[in-house]
Design a protein around this motif. Structure first.
Motif, short mmCIF file in Angstrom:
data_model
loop_
_atom_site.label_atom_id
_atom_site.label_comp_id
_atom_site.label_asym_id
_atom_site.label_seq_id
_atom_site.Cartn_x
_atom_site.Cartn_y
_atom_site.Cartn_z
N TYR A 1 80.15 -28.49 56.08
CA TYR A 1 80.16 -29.11 57.42
C TYR A 1 80.61 -30.56 57.30
O TYR A 1 80.00 -31.35 56.59
CB TYR A 1 78.76 -29.04 58.04
CG TYR A 1 78.26 -27.62 58.19
CD1 TYR A 1 78.56 -26.87 59.31
CD2 TYR A 1 77.52 -27.02 57.16
CE1 TYR A 1 78.12 -25.56 59.44
CE2 TYR A 1 77.08 -25.72 57.27
CZ TYR A 1 77.38 -25.00 58.41
OH TYR A 1 76.95 -23.70 58.52
N GLU A 2 81.67 -30.90 58.02
CA GLU A 2 82.17 -32.27 58.00
C GLU A 2 82.37 -32.74 59.43
O GLU A 2 82.99 -32.02 60.23
CB GLU A 2 83.53 -32.34 57.29
CG GLU A 2 83.47 -32.19 55.79
CD GLU A 2 84.84 -32.37 55.16
OE1 GLU A 2 85.05 -33.38 54.48
OE2 GLU A 2 85.71 -31.49 55.36
N VAL A 3 81.87 -33.93 59.75
CA VAL A 3 82.19 -34.53 61.05
C VAL A 3 83.34 -35.50 60.80
O VAL A 3 83.19 -36.46 60.04
CB VAL A 3 80.97 -35.24 61.65
CG1 VAL A 3 81.36 -35.92 62.96
CG2 VAL A 3 79.85 -34.24 61.89
N LEU A 4 84.47 -35.19 61.40
CA LEU A 4 85.67 -36.00 61.17
C LEU A 4 86.01 -36.78 62.45
O LEU A 4 85.61 -36.38 63.54
CB LEU A 4 86.86 -35.10 60.80
CG LEU A 4 86.66 -34.22 59.56
CD1 LEU A 4 87.84 -33.27 59.39
CD2 LEU A 4 86.49 -35.08 58.32
N GLY A 5 86.73 -37.84 62.28
CA GLY A 5 87.24 -38.59 63.44
C GLY A 5 86.20 -39.41 64.15
O GLY A 5 86.42 -39.86 65.28
N ALA A 6 85.03 -39.62 63.52
CA ALA A 6 83.98 -40.38 64.20
C ALA A 6 84.40 -41.84 64.39
O ALA A 6 84.09 -42.46 65.40
CB ALA A 6 82.68 -40.31 63.41
N GLU A 7 85.15 -42.38 63.39
CA GLU A 7 85.57 -43.79 63.50
C GLU A 7 86.47 -44.01 64.71
O GLU A 7 86.41 -45.02 65.37
CB GLU A 7 86.33 -44.25 62.24
CG GLU A 7 85.49 -44.30 60.97
CD GLU A 7 85.48 -42.97 60.24
OE1 GLU A 7 86.55 -42.33 60.17
OE2 GLU A 7 84.41 -42.56 59.77
N GLN A 8 87.33 -43.03 64.95
CA GLN A 8 88.25 -43.18 66.07
C GLN A 8 87.57 -42.86 67.40
O GLN A 8 88.22 -42.81 68.44
CB GLN A 8 89.47 -42.26 65.91
CG GLN A 8 90.36 -42.60 64.72
CD GLN A 8 89.94 -41.85 63.46
OE1 GLN A 8 88.83 -42.03 62.95
NE2 GLN A 8 90.80 -41.00 62.95
N GLY A 9 86.26 -42.59 67.34
CA GLY A 9 85.55 -42.30 68.58
C GLY A 9 85.78 -40.89 69.10
O GLY A 9 85.41 -40.57 70.23
N GLU A 10 86.42 -40.04 68.27
CA GLU A 10 86.64 -38.66 68.71
C GLU A 10 86.08 -37.71 67.66
O GLU A 10 86.82 -37.01 66.97
CB GLU A 10 88.14 -38.39 68.88
CG GLU A 10 88.72 -39.01 70.12
CD GLU A 10 90.24 -38.87 70.13
OE1 GLU A 10 90.74 -37.86 69.59
OE2 GLU A 10 90.90 -39.76 70.65
N PRO A 11 84.76 -37.68 67.51
CA PRO A 11 84.20 -36.85 66.45
C PRO A 11 84.46 -35.36 66.71
O PRO A 11 84.46 -34.91 67.85
CB PRO A 11 82.70 -37.16 66.51
CG PRO A 11 82.46 -37.65 67.90
CD PRO A 11 83.73 -38.32 68.34
N ARG A 12 84.71 -34.64 65.63
CA ARG A 12 84.79 -33.18 65.74
C ARG A 12 84.18 -32.60 64.48
O ARG A 12 84.16 -33.25 63.42
CB ARG A 12 86.24 -32.72 65.92
CG ARG A 12 87.13 -33.03 64.77
CD ARG A 12 88.61 -32.79 65.08
NE ARG A 12 89.39 -33.36 64.01
CZ ARG A 12 89.65 -32.75 62.85
NH1 ARG A 12 89.22 -31.53 62.63
NH2 ARG A 12 90.34 -33.35 61.90
#
Ligand SMILES: Cc1cc2nc3c(=O)[nH]c(=O)nc-3n(C[C@H](O)[C@H](O)[C@H](O)COP(=O)(O)OP(=O)(O)OC[C@H]3O[C@@H](n4cnc5c(N)ncnc54)[C@H](O)[C@@H]3O)c2cc1C
Ligand SMILES: Cc1cc2nc3c(=O)[nH]c(=O)nc-3n(C[C@H](O)[C@H](O)[C@H](O)COP(=O)(O)OP(=O)(O)OC[C@H]3O[C@@H](n4cnc5c(N)ncnc54)[C@H](O)[C@@H]3O)c2cc1C
Ligand code: SF4
Lengths: 549, 249
Positions: free
Chosen positions: A499-510
């Motif tokens: 499980y990886e949460v990606l894109g959190a820095e860009q404010g668009e976590p998925r």
């Protein structure tokens, strides 16, 4: 259209429980000269591929099944010579417990250090030689019931289904395996066992099951540091005082040691990462003294069911039984579950064989099973250790440990009190805001490693183009609730980085689910705070390929 | 038409190969073994020819210790009719395998032998070619398509520049490449039936072949571990690093 095959007994899972049941059934059939059709399905690519254990092995059940196991070449090569127990006080210091202070249940004289995977491979050979049909590479994916609601077998999963559900070239529909009795021996948190427990309310009189996540590595070490037969257990650092668990380091044969950490899954801090706790544990001098100069050979992880006697559900249901860790027969005071799993298989075989020959109805057979179980040493052993886990959970490691010492050594588990622990593991997780994140040190690549390099050594693989076997009941929940409230703990509790949460820095976590890396440890199914993740069987043959684990 | 297919027992391709500490060989103790993937493709090709009514019988052969009967059983479950294990302690080197296979060909008289182009353990890529030479039969290696046209075999081969199509007189040797087909799964009933199919064990002595070794394995080494990469900030930094550190330009 699915085809069907008929058997007397179908067994799900080729672990110690399932294979012991299979062997015993065929022995009885041979003794009484009665034809018997028994099959075992195993989701691993071969028997033993998914088995991960310590293991210090107590041979009591094996002695009963094959008194001549030595002549038959069972791989029990390393008798335990020494037991050492440590309390790690911090990253540098440790106290070695004097022998006299060890609970009796932790004395291992007479036991062997084994690779349970190899022992199970050997059991698989014995089963085949006795005439059992063993089918590795086939997962039982679905329960089958007859009109009366009695279990009439299982269906194996379809092969060759694409991720979008369409049929690929070479699609092969699953098979229905019908049986008069179906025995479920899937190990801890079996995905069909879970459905059976719900449907037949098997756990209605039991405490909730409790779990630990065991992470283990196999190392080639410097022969000069090797002390075959040495068994080391310990607790304390790096786990904080509110987190239960303990480590093991066993000196096996061939200049190898196994080292592992079991973290109780009732931990509260969602920042905790069992994987990183284990990696830093290996830097402690008590462990480093053996690992230094060695080379890591294998890595894997598997949950254990440690609720013991109080969490044990009814094992019998119409048409079959739950066996071994699928029910929860591990003895937590000894941290051993393979001999008890085997014994449950032997008892199952004996009662089921009697039911088949006498053509008993379920109403007559179920009480017989219960009587046989209650008269067995398995029941006696589990009953005596019933307070061990709850004491640690409720009184904390220190007071609980003292209670366990007195109860196990002085009263041998016979005190007429029973402690209960009625909170589920996943409900114990607290919001991330109540803790500060844990800063784990970067692995040094010598004693400690990152997750991708570790998963690589598990030889795990899944056919890429297939439906994801980690099913979210609500696909939006992880980002809607788990992320803000718990900082999505799956990123940290999953020992394979699935499980990886990606894109959190860009404010668009998925959320990305790397299902191909899954080790089948079942932790996500257990620890997700909303119970939103359902582990289902992937295409048969997928998952780890553990050698010597 | 009778077809002979060869199946080799090799380390499973999912397993990360580990060299023994003394570097004498790869460690195979309790490691998952499987049928060489190119041999699976060979079996599938034979089974498809049988389903198309072209082949009448498929014989699967493996050279090695009794454990390789497991891979023969897999071939039988996939559709081969019977199996032959040629019993040797270890799988011998390619030339010896080719000689043993030539002896089986002499006894069985197949019209077509299908082998994998190489085994993923030793990567020799030579057993098929050696067998063709020993038998003096035509061969088509690296096959990606296979068809029977008026008594001749038409084989498409993958070569560096593209595809080449050959026409071969029978009997012939074909070695399979990855794209020839996608092997099927063995079904449970077929796995059970496979247990009852005929599997003969022959010895090299019976076949009149001496196990003479022409090569000796001196040492096996793991590849050097890859160094971690770095992130560069700009093209000029990259050029600079390639010049001064990597020294490749
Ligand atoms: C880190 C660790 C250390 C341990 N140390 C010890 C020790 O020192 N001593 C000891 O005695 N015990 C130890 N145990 C516990 C012991 O390993 C277990 O109690 C034991 O393996 C349980 O046996 P089982 O047959 O119930 O299940 P398992 O051993 O889990 O076997 C279940 C089998 O069923 C298969 N399966 C599951 N679901 C399906 C399905 N749907 N279809 C087909 N196949 C399926 C699985 O792939 C697996 O092969 C340890 C466990 C862990 C994790
Ligand atoms: C036995 C066998 C023989 C073969 N022989 C040939 C041959 O002769 N000729 C040929 O053309 N092909 C051959 N192939 C196929 C070929 O090896 C693969 O198809 C090809 O390597 C796949 O490339 P990919 O980039 O799509 O692989 P992928 O599987 O997508 O990726 C491979 C690499 O990416 C890494 N990776 C994967 N996911 C991630 C991630 N999330 N993050 C970071 N890294 C990741 C993996 O660890 C691996 O290093 C063979 C395959 C097999 C099994
Ligand atoms: S996805 Fe779940 S079962 Fe698979 S390795 Fe991660 S936690 Fe374990």
């Amino acid at each position: 259209m699915r085809e069907a095959m008929e058997f007397d007994v179908v067994i799900v899972g080729a672990g110690p429980a399932g294979l012991s049941a299979a062997c015993r059934l065929m022995q009885l059939a041979a003794e009484q000269n009665r034809p018997l059709e028994v099959c075992v399905v195993e989701k691993g690519s071969e028997v033993g591929a998914h088995i991960l254990s310590g293991a210090v092995f107590e041979s009591r059940a094996l002695d009963e099944l094959f008194p001549d196991w030595q002549e038959r070449g069972a791989p029990l090569h390393t008798p335990v010579t020494t037991d050492e127990v440590y309390l790690l006080r911090n990253a540098e210091q440790a106290v070695k417990l004097p022998d006299a202070l060890l609970p009796k249940s932790l004395h291992n004289a007479g036991n062997h250090i084994v690779s349970l995977g190899n022992l199970v491979r050997w059991l698989g050979e014995q089963a085949e030689a006795l005439g059992v049909q063993v089918f590795p590479g086939f997962a039982a994916a679905e329960l089958l019931y007859d009109e009366s609601g009695r279990v009439r077998g299982v269906a194996t999963g379809d092969m060759g289904v694409a991720a979008d559900g369409s049929h690929k070239d070479g699609f092969m529909p699953g098979m229905e395996l019908h049986a008069r009795y179906t025995l479920f021996a899937e190990g801890c948190r079996g995905h069909l066992g879970k459905q059976l427990a719900e449907r037949f309310e098997l756990a209605r009189n039991a405490d909730p099951q409790h779990y630990g996540l065991g992470i283990k590595e196999l190392w080639d070490i410097d022969p000069a540091r090797h002390r075959p037969g040495l068994v080391i257990h310990g607790a304390g650092w790096p786990l904080d005082k509110d987190t239960g668990g303990g480590f093991f380091l066993y000196h096996a044969e061939n200049h190898q040691v196994v080292v592992g950490l079991i973290v109780d899954l009732n931990y509260a801090n969602p920042w905790l990462s069992p994987f990183d706790e284990f990696q830093r544990l290996k830097h402690h001098p008590v462990l480093k003294q053996y690992l230094e100069g060695g080379k890591r050979v294998s890595y894997g992880a598997r949950a254990i069911a440690k609720g013991g006697f109080n969490a044990l559900p009814e094992m019998a249901f119409p048409g079959g039984l739950l066996l071994g860790c699928d029910a929860g027969t591990l003895n937590v005071a000894k941290i051993k579950g393979s001999h008890t799993a085997m014994k449950s298989g032997l008892l199952a075989a004996e009662t089921v064989f009697a039911a088949l020959t006498e053509e008993l109805a379920d109403s007559a057979w179920a009480p017989r099973w219960k009587a046989a179980f209650e008269a067995s040493w398995l029941h006696e052993e589990l009953y005596r250790s019933r307070n061990f886990g709850p004491a640690l959970h409720r009184l904390g490691p220190l007071a609980g440990g003292a209670f366990n010492f007195v109860e196990q050594n002085v009263f041998a588990g016979r005190l007429p009190i029973t402690l209960h622990d009625r909170q589920t593991d996943h409900a114990r997780l607290r919001p991330a805001a109540e803790f500060s994140p844990i800063a784990y040190r970067k692995p040094d690549g010598v004693l400690s490693f990152d997750k991708p390099a570790s998963v690589f050594l598990s030889n795990t693989n899944h056919e890429e183009n297939q439906p994801c076997h980690l099913v979210l009941k609500d696909g939006a929940l992880p980002l809607r609730e788990n992320l803000p409230r718990y900082a999505e703990p799956a990123q940290r509790y999953c020992p394979a980085g699935v499980y990886e949460v990606l894109g959190a820095e860009q404010g668009e976590p998925r959320l990305q689910i790397n299902a191909q890396n899954c080790l089948h440890c079942k932790t996500c199914d257990i620890k997700d705070p909303s119970q939103n993740i359902v582990w289902v069987a992937p295409e048969g043959g997928g998952g780890p390929n553990y050698p010597n684990m | 038409m009778k077809i002979l297919v060869t199946v080799k027992r090799v380390i499973d391709y999912n397993v990360k190969v580990r060299v023994k500490p003394d570097q004498s060989d790869v460690d195979l103790a309790n490691v998952k073994m499987a049928m060489n993937p190119f041999c699976e493709i060979a079996v599938e090709a034979a089974v498809r020819l049988k389903e198309a009514g072209i082949a009448t019988e498929i014989v699967a052969v493996s050279v090695g210790p009794s454990a390789c009967q497991e891979q023969i059983r897999t071939a039988l479950a996939l559709g081969a009719d019977r199996g032959i294990q040629i019993d040797t302690a270890e799988p011998p080197e390619s030339l010896v395998v080719a000689k043993l296979l030539a002896a089986v060909v002499a006894a069985e008289q197949p019209e077509l032998v299908i082998l994998g182009k190489q085994s993923i353990d030793a990567d020799n890529n030579q057993t098929g070619q050696m067998l063709a030479a020993l038998l003096d039969w035509p061969q088509a290696t690296f096959a990606s398509a296979l068809a029977l046209q008026e008594g001749r075999l038409e084989v498409t081969r993958e070569i560096d520049g593209g595809l080449q199509t050959l026409s071969l007189a029978l009997p012939a040797i074909v070695t399979t490449d990855l794209r020839l087909n996608e092997p099927r799964y063995a079904s449970l009933p077929n796995i059970m039936k496979a247990k009852k199919k005929l599997l003969e064990v022959r010895t090299p002595a019976e076949l009149g072949v001496a196990l003479k070794a022409h090569t000796r394995l001196l040492k096996v080494e793991a590849p050097a571990e890859r160094q971690g990469g770095i992130k560069v900030g700009s093209v000029s930094e990259l050029v600079e690093k390639l010049k001064s550190e990597a020294k490749v330009i």
